[in-house]
Enzyme design. Structure first.
Site, PDB file in Angstrom:
ATOM      1  N   LYS A  45       0.825  -1.189   0.000  1.00 33.07           N
ATOM      2  CA  LYS A  45       0.000   0.000   0.000  1.00 33.07           C
ATOM      3  C   LYS A  45       0.870   1.253   0.000  1.00 33.07           C
ATOM      4  CE  LYS A  45      -3.302  -2.477   2.885  1.00 33.07           C
ATOM      5  NZ  LYS A  45      -3.676  -2.748   4.294  1.00 33.07           N
ATOM      6  N   GLU A 103       7.394   2.171  -6.691  1.00 35.96           N
ATOM      7  CA  GLU A 103       7.548   1.609  -5.348  1.00 35.96           C
ATOM      8  C   GLU A 103       7.898   2.727  -4.369  1.00 35.96           C
ATOM      9  OE1 GLU A 103       6.862  -0.289  -3.190  1.00 35.96           O
ATOM     10  OE2 GLU A 103       8.186  -2.000  -2.918  1.00 35.96           O
ATOM     11  N   ASP A 107      15.180  -0.931  -0.160  1.00 37.11           N
ATOM     12  CA  ASP A 107      16.024  -1.076   1.026  1.00 37.11           C
ATOM     13  C   ASP A 107      17.041  -2.196   0.735  1.00 37.11           C
ATOM     14  OD1 ASP A 107      16.950  -1.074   3.619  1.00 37.11           O
ATOM     15  OD2 ASP A 107      15.155  -1.896   4.525  1.00 37.11           O
ATOM     16  N   PHE A 156      14.397   3.858   9.814  1.00 39.43           N
ATOM     17  CA  PHE A 156      13.032   3.493   9.467  1.00 39.43           C
ATOM     18  C   PHE A 156      12.184   4.750   9.366  1.00 39.43           C
ATOM     19  CE2 PHE A 156       8.843   1.609   9.734  1.00 39.43           C
ATOM     20  CZ  PHE A 156       9.009   0.498   8.920  1.00 39.43           C
ATOM     21  N   VAL A 157      11.518   4.908   8.213  1.00 38.96           N
ATOM     22  CA  VAL A 157      10.765   6.144   7.976  1.00 38.96           C
ATOM     23  C   VAL A 157       9.276   5.857   7.750  1.00 38.96           C
ATOM     24  CG1 VAL A 157      12.722   7.462   7.073  1.00 38.96           C
ATOM     25  CG2 VAL A 157      11.350   6.088   5.499  1.00 38.96           C
ATOM     26  N   ASP A 163       4.074   3.255   6.265  1.00 32.43           N
ATOM     27  CA  ASP A 163       3.514   3.029   7.600  1.00 32.43           C
ATOM     28  C   ASP A 163       4.505   2.368   8.543  1.00 32.43           C
ATOM     29  OD1 ASP A 163       3.530   0.412   6.431  1.00 32.43           O
ATOM     30  OD2 ASP A 163       2.107  -0.201   7.978  1.00 32.43           O
ATOM     31  N   ARG A 169       0.625   6.579   7.738  1.00 30.99           N
ATOM     32  CA  ARG A 169       0.625   6.717   6.273  1.00 30.99           C
ATOM     33  C   ARG A 169       0.122   8.089   5.847  1.00 30.99           C
ATOM     34  NH1 ARG A 169       1.263   1.641   3.945  1.00 30.99           N
ATOM     35  NH2 ARG A 169       0.258  -0.079   5.042  1.00 30.99           N
TER      36      ARG A 169
HETATM   37  P1  5GP Z   1      13.366  -4.331   0.553  1.00 30.71           P
HETATM   38  O1  5GP Z   1      12.818  -5.609  -0.014  1.00 30.71           O
HETATM   39  O2  5GP Z   1      14.026  -3.451  -0.464  1.00 30.71           O
HETATM   40  O3  5GP Z   1      14.236  -4.584   1.757  1.00 30.71           O
HETATM   41  O4  5GP Z   1      12.167  -3.567   1.188  1.00 30.71           O
HETATM   42  C1  5GP Z   1      11.229  -2.937   0.483  1.00 30.71           C
HETATM   43  C2  5GP Z   1       9.968  -2.760   1.285  1.00 30.71           C
HETATM   44  O5  5GP Z   1      10.230  -2.732   2.697  1.00 30.71           O
HETATM   45  C3  5GP Z   1       9.345  -1.438   0.971  1.00 30.71           C
HETATM   46  O6  5GP Z   1       8.425  -1.552  -0.066  1.00 30.71           O
HETATM   47  C4  5GP Z   1       8.652  -1.083   2.268  1.00 30.71           C
HETATM   48  O7  5GP Z   1       7.384  -1.672   2.288  1.00 30.71           O
HETATM   49  C5  5GP Z   1       9.499  -1.736   3.323  1.00 30.71           C
HETATM   50  N1  5GP Z   1      10.429  -0.770   3.941  1.00 30.71           N
HETATM   51  C6  5GP Z   1      11.767  -0.718   3.841  1.00 30.71           C
HETATM   52  N2  5GP Z   1      12.280   0.293   4.543  1.00 30.71           N
HETATM   53  C7  5GP Z   1      11.219   0.908   5.110  1.00 30.71           C
HETATM   54  C8  5GP Z   1      11.090   2.062   5.941  1.00 30.71           C
HETATM   55  O8  5GP Z   1      12.045   2.745   6.325  1.00 30.71           O
HETATM   56  N3  5GP Z   1       9.824   2.385   6.297  1.00 30.71           N
HETATM   57  C9  5GP Z   1       8.725   1.688   5.912  1.00 30.71           C
HETATM   58  N4  5GP Z   1       7.550   2.112   6.339  1.00 30.71           N
HETATM   59  N5  5GP Z   1       8.809   0.605   5.127  1.00 30.71           N
HETATM   60  C10 5GP Z   1      10.050   0.226   4.724  1.00 30.71           C
END
Ligand code: 5GP
Length: 184
Positions: A45, A103, A107, A156-157, A163, A169
């Site tokens: 979302k 997206e 991360d 973490f943001v 969220d 959100r």
């Molecule tokens: P990745 O697979 O690249 O580690 O993570 C991607 C997903 O992790 C993002 O689409 C998001 O949903 C979540 N995510 C990663 N870092 C953050 C963050 O700092 N805050 C939030 N709310 N979600 C995050």
């Protein structure tokens, strides 16, 4: 027993900075897809707010279609599980289409690299990736990002669609979240 809770720490990206960067990204995308059909695929979302603002800034000459996918995410934790499950697939067939994957944040890169592979298998005519936020420090899987809003530190943001356990959100700026342990 220690009970963990979250609180907003500080603002990282203001509403004004977000809006102005989204406009710049939309100009780049508009220039690349003038008079072309583009299917924007937003990941639910977290990318919803970003998609809505981005699409309103796209030039009318772009024939924009939108669709959504959902994957299992962090849940109540701030750590990536690395486990992915498609919980909502596309409604449209993207074979032969120009696809823009939208997206919220990259991360570790595991989510995006998985989604890119999945969409490539559906044989789009082109596939570009647009992310609002990039956290390069924790990258485990390489992903080519074509349009990137901001590079941010490994924190973490929340806000602007992002969220933490379902909250925050609706904030129009992006904030860093602090984890607090309390003796219960
Ligand atoms: P990745 O697979 O690249 O580690 O993570 C991607 C997903 O992790 C993002 O689409 C998001 O949903 C979540 N995510 C990663 N870092 C953050 C963050 O700092 N805050 C939030 N709310 N979600 C995050």
């Amino acid at each position: 027993m220690i009970r963990l809770s979250f609180e907003l720490d500080r603002m990282l990206i203001s509403e004004e900075a977000l809006q102005s960067r989204v406009k710049e990204l939309a100009s780049q995308i508009s220039a690349d897809f003038t008079n072309k059909k583009l299917v924007a695929v937003a990941i639910l979302k977290g990318a919803v707010v970003f998609l809505v603002d981005l699409m309103r800034c796209l030039d009318p000459s772009v024939e924009l279609h939108i669709d959504f996918m959902a994957v299992s995410s962090y849940g109540a934790s701030t750590q990536s599980s690395g486990i992915l499950k498609i919980t909502k697939d596309l409604d449209v067939d993207v074979k032969g289409e120009n696809v823009l994957l939208v997206e919220d944040i990259v991360d570790t890169g595991l989510t995006l690299s998985y989604l890119v592979r999945l969409l490539q298998e559906r044989e789009p005519s082109s596939l570009k990736v647009c992310v609002l936020l990039d956290k390069p420090d924790r990258r485990e899987a390489e992903v080519q990002v074509d349009y990137c809003g901001f590079s941010i530190p490994n924190e973490f943001v929340v806000g602007y669609g992002l969220d933490c356990a379902g909250m925050w959100r609706n904030l129009s700026s992006i904030y860093v979240v602090k984890e607090r342990g309390e003796l219960a």
